[in-house]
Motif scaffolding. Structure first.
Motif, short mmCIF file in Angstrom:
data_model
loop_
_atom_site.label_atom_id
_atom_site.label_comp_id
_atom_site.label_asym_id
_atom_site.label_seq_id
_atom_site.Cartn_x
_atom_site.Cartn_y
_atom_site.Cartn_z
N GLY A 67 -5.26 -0.36 6.36
CA GLY A 67 -4.44 -1.08 7.32
C GLY A 67 -3.52 -2.05 6.61
N GLU A 68 -3.00 -3.02 7.34
CA GLU A 68 -1.95 -3.86 6.81
C GLU A 68 -2.45 -4.91 5.82
OE1 GLU A 68 1.94 -3.97 9.14
OE2 GLU A 68 0.53 -5.34 10.09
N THR A 69 -1.65 -5.14 4.80
CA THR A 69 -1.92 -6.24 3.87
C THR A 69 -1.17 -7.48 4.38
OG1 THR A 69 0.05 -5.79 2.57
CG2 THR A 69 -1.96 -4.59 1.96
N PRO A 70 -1.54 -8.67 3.91
CA PRO A 70 -0.80 -9.88 4.33
C PRO A 70 0.69 -9.78 4.03
CG PRO A 70 -2.80 -10.48 3.15
CD PRO A 70 -2.68 -8.99 3.05
N LEU A 71 1.04 -9.15 2.89
CA LEU A 71 2.46 -9.01 2.54
C LEU A 71 3.18 -8.12 3.55
CD1 LEU A 71 4.52 -9.88 0.38
CD2 LEU A 71 3.99 -7.76 -0.84
N VAL B 21 0.74 5.37 3.84
CA VAL B 21 1.73 4.56 4.55
C VAL B 21 1.60 4.76 6.06
CG1 VAL B 21 4.21 4.27 4.97
CG2 VAL B 21 3.38 4.52 2.63
N ALA B 22 1.45 6.01 6.48
CA ALA B 22 1.42 6.33 7.92
C ALA B 22 0.18 5.78 8.60
CB ALA B 22 1.51 7.84 8.13
N ALA B 23 -0.87 5.52 7.83
CA ALA B 23 -2.10 4.96 8.41
C ALA B 23 -1.92 3.49 8.78
CB ALA B 23 -3.26 5.13 7.44
N VAL C 71 -1.67 4.31 18.49
CA VAL C 71 -2.52 4.69 17.35
C VAL C 71 -1.59 4.69 16.15
CG1 VAL C 71 -4.08 6.10 18.73
CG2 VAL C 71 -2.05 7.17 17.67
N SER C 72 -2.12 4.93 14.95
CA SER C 72 -1.22 4.95 13.79
C SER C 72 -0.26 6.14 13.91
CB SER C 72 -2.03 5.05 12.50
OG SER C 72 -2.48 6.37 12.32
N GLN D 293 9.42 -0.40 9.44
CA GLN D 293 8.05 -0.70 8.97
C GLN D 293 7.57 0.38 8.01
OE1 GLN D 293 6.28 -1.30 13.03
NE2 GLN D 293 4.79 -2.48 11.83
N THR D 294 7.77 1.63 8.40
CA THR D 294 7.26 2.74 7.61
C THR D 294 7.92 2.77 6.23
OG1 THR D 294 7.04 3.95 9.68
CG2 THR D 294 6.86 5.24 7.65
N VAL D 295 9.25 2.70 6.22
CA VAL D 295 9.96 2.76 4.94
C VAL D 295 9.68 1.49 4.14
CG1 VAL D 295 12.20 2.93 3.82
CG2 VAL D 295 11.74 4.28 5.86
N GLY D 296 9.67 0.35 4.85
CA GLY D 296 9.41 -0.93 4.18
C GLY D 296 8.06 -0.92 3.47
#
Ligand SMILES: [Zn+2]
Length: 729
Positions: free
Chosen positions: A11-15, A419-421, A430-431, A530-533
């Motif tokens: 999942g997401e990191t703080p960055l 990345v997609a997750a 959902v993701s 978001q995805t590309v970033g």
């Protein structure tokens, strides 16, 4: 397989969260409105305005940015006509009230195919269906020749530029292309402005360059189109078409097709116009005339960088084009504003003191529509530097709501899956990865699902499997990176729910159309950012190489099997045809009241020895498995020196797939695994050296390219073995 020990899998990191917080669909909407307010084709004032405005934005966000200008051939029409008796085709779409087409300044290009060959011809029409190689085989059986005729083809099946090229190769003197409502109009849904689909007067502009030979500026193949570059002339440039060609609307095509005579078109040649489709030749001659101004025009690429703090000479490159055919809201500006939003978010991170470990290079290309001009010239000019420094090129183009799609180098499957997750789909909650999986599994369970999707679903039903990265040919700015330089390439985006074809390359690809039908509120614009970033953030900071070869090895064994089957089926077809011809079966079976002919003769197919390719495929699988196993064990304990050596080995591994002399007859295309099909266009032909030697009956090239392709795969495997040895210390 998810990235071992990496944050991507969890999942997401703080960055990433900070990055996401800086993204805004509202900003993207305002930018889309501004940039799509006027026609923005190469050489137009608004195209230059967008480049200058973006330069300012990048600088405001804190990037180091400049404009790199190339001098490219971009002809524009002076006069054009399509006539039959007193009928004249309407070669510009009328504005629609309430739409940008009614408020934009009126310098929209009329109906046009860039790099068609000017001319003034009068001849009967022949209807050639989609104008594919298969369609010309069908014409031969019907005993109909296009020699000295003007052909009319419908859009679809193969890329646009293949149609006039095949027409010319079969002796036609002109070519019209129209959008049939069965494929792109009321046959698919309500038409604009009521619905999203192409209205009767809508025209698909586009490029008719022979980009299968080489893309980019026709006058400077292989080198950057700088002001002082050595140039060919439009007459000597191999990628410029030799006959006049124009696109027309289905309102006008209906008049021309309804007047035709000759045999009734075969069932699968008929579209959705309320007429009886005849193949022709028509009895009434059609007049086609095009005259262009063959000018050199400036193409403005905006190049922006954030210098890497630790590895400034390792680059993550990301691009999207900014030129369109008319207002270009969907294609390309929906992708362009997502790119800018990413740039803004990276700027916000920089304000907190963050710096990427590697250099990030953002590019906004000009001249994609005429045929990848800005990206190709930049890649050609900076080829040596890119081959040394670029670890990844990420491309996007027009974007709309729906499902994540990814194509490019297939060793990126693990990276894309990670990345997609970590990105949530706004419609399904959902993701975006889980949504692709669900879509594929349900499609494979539907009645009539084909074997290919069933096989893919079987693979994806294992939740630990990677999402598919499709093989890619051409069709957007990634081509130079993938096909010419061998830089690891990812082409990515969302789509599949909006009926986006309806205004493609027409005057109605507007802000209103895009925000009503393609991506209301630009929710998916933000998801794309978001995805590309996240992909760029990960690629710029990762301790471990991005590439995981197991998916690539699996794809290669599939493709090797396919090319062997192709040789077998073509051999069987040639033998069958020879028997039927000897029995005069075609003449006996024909309806004597209709014109008929013999099939195009197929050459007997020799037996080929595929052993080298089989062995290379097997060796690749073994080396890939060994690398993945060693990585799983040792990746967490690598010293910085080992990590740097591993990166150096892996970041250029996709370049081992190139052949310096290129493909037969088209040396610009150097990748032995992926190329746009010679007579398909954008669509990919895998193992093109071998595959096209078979389909084009160049028998001596078959063993030659079996050898070269096997050599390339062996070089890739050998590089993996070096990396494995390094991992094991
Ligand atoms: Zn585009």
């Amino acid at each position: 397989m998810l990235l071992a020990g990496s944050a991507l899998a969890q999942g997401e990191t703080p960055l990433q969260e900070k990055f996401d917080a800086a993204l805004s669909s509202r900003d993207q909407l305002a930018w889309l409105k501004l940039t799509s307010s006027e026609p923005n084709q190469v050489g137009s004032p608004h195209d230059k305005f967008i480049a200058d405005w973006e330069l300012d934005q990048f600088r405001k966000f804190g990037w180091d940015a400049h404009i790199e200008t190339f001098q490219v051939l971009f002809p524009t029409p002076i006069s054009e006509a399509v006539e039959m008796g007193s009928f004249k085709a309407t070669l510009q779409e009328k504005p629609i009230p309430g739409d940008t087409s009614a408020t934009a300044r009126d310098y929209a290009l009329p109906a046009y195919l860039a790099y068609q060959g000017d001319g003034d011809v009068t001849a009967p029409l022949v209807y050639v269906n989609f104008g594919t190689q298969e369609d010309y085989k069908q014409l031969a059986l019907m005993g109909i020749s296009v020699k000295g005729k003007i052909v009319i083809a419908r859009y679809g099946k193969v890329w646009r530029g293949v149609k006039p090229l095949l027409a010319y190769k079969h002796g036609a003197i002109g070519c019209l292309i129209y959008s049939d409502p069965a494929d792109d109009g009321y046959g698919e849904g309500e038409v604009y402005p009521k619905g999203p689909m192409r209205p009767p007067q809508g025209i698909q502009r586009g490029s008719a360059m022979d980009m299968m030979l080489y893309p980019g500026d026709p006058l400077t193949p292989g080198i950057g189109a700088t002001a002082d570059a050595r140039r060919l002339t439009p007459k000597t440039a191999g990628s410029v078409l030799k006959i006049p060609a124009l696109p027309i609307s289905y309102a006008d095509a209906k008049v021309l097709l309804a007047a035709m005579t000759g045999p009734v078109a075969p069932a699968n040649w008929r579209g959705a116009l309320p007429i009886t489709y005849h193949v022709g030749p028509g009895t009434q001659p059609v007049h086609l005339a095009v005259k262009s101004s063959w000018d050199i025009k400036p193409a403005y690429d905006v190049i922006a960088t954030i210098k890497g703090a630790q590895f400034p000479d390792q680059w993550v490159v990301r691009g999207n084009h900014h030129d369109g055919w008319v207002e270009g809201a969907s294609d390309p500006l929906s992708g362009q504003v997502a790119l800018l939003d990413e740039a803004k978010a990276f700027g916000a991170l920089m304000k907190t003191g963050w710096r990427p470990r590697r250099t990030i290079v953002y590019t906004s290309w000009d001249g994609e529509e005429p045929m990848l001009l800005g990206s190709t010239e930049w890649a050609e000019l900076h080829a040596d530097e890119l081959k040394k420094k670029a670890i990844l090129y990420v491309n996007t183009d027009g974007n709309s709501r729906g499902f994540l799609h990814a194509s490019g180098n297939q060793d990126l499957g693990t990276f894309v899956t990670g990345v997609a997750a970590g990105v949530i789909d706004p419609e399904a909650n959902v993701s975006v990865g889980a949504r692709v999986r669900a879509k594929t599994l349900t499609a494979a369970a539907a009645p009539g699902a084909n074997a290919e999707i069933k096989a893919e679903a079987k693979h994806l039903s294992d939740p630990g499997s990677d999402l598919p990265v499709g093989a890619a040919g051409s069709g957007s700015d990634f081509s130079s990176f993938l096909d010419h330089l061998g830089v690891t390439t990812l082409n990515i985006g969302f789509g599949g729910e909006a009926m986006g074809g309806g205004v493609y390359h027409s005057r109605y690809d507007t802000f209103e159309h895009h925000t009503r039908f393609e991506d209301p509120g630009l929710a998916y614009g933000k998801v794309l950012s978001q995805t590309v970033g996240h992909a760029v953030l990960y690629a710029a900071d990762s301790n471990l190489p991005l590439l995981h070869p197991a998916d690539f090895a699996r794809a290669m064994s599939g493709d090797i099997g396919k090319v062997e089957k192709l040789a077998d089926s073509q051999r069987a077809a040639a033998e069958e045809q020879k028997t039927l011809l000897a029995q005069h079966a075609y003449a006996v079976a024909a309806d004597p009241t209709e014109p008929h002919g013999e099939p195009v003769p197929l050459q007997a197919v020799p037996n080929f020895d595929f052993t080298a390719l089989d062995q290379a495929g097997e060796a690749l699988t073994k080396s890939a498995d060994a690398y993945e196993a060693a990585l799983a064990v040792h990746s967490a304990t690598l010293s910085p020196v080992q990590a740097a050596r591993l990166q150096a080995l892996m970041q250029t591994i996709d370049q081992t797939l190139l052949n310096e002399d290129g493909l037969p007859g088209r040396p610009w295309y150097k990748n032995l695994i992926y190329a746009p099909g010679r007579y398909i266009g954008y669509g990919v032909t895998t193992l093109p050296g071998v595959t096209e030697a078979i389909t084009e009956e160049r028998w001596s090239d078959v063993p030659k390219f079996i050898g070269l392709t096997a050599q390339a795969l062996n070089a890739y495997a050998a590089r993996l073995d070096e990396a494995t040895a390094l991992l094991k210390g």
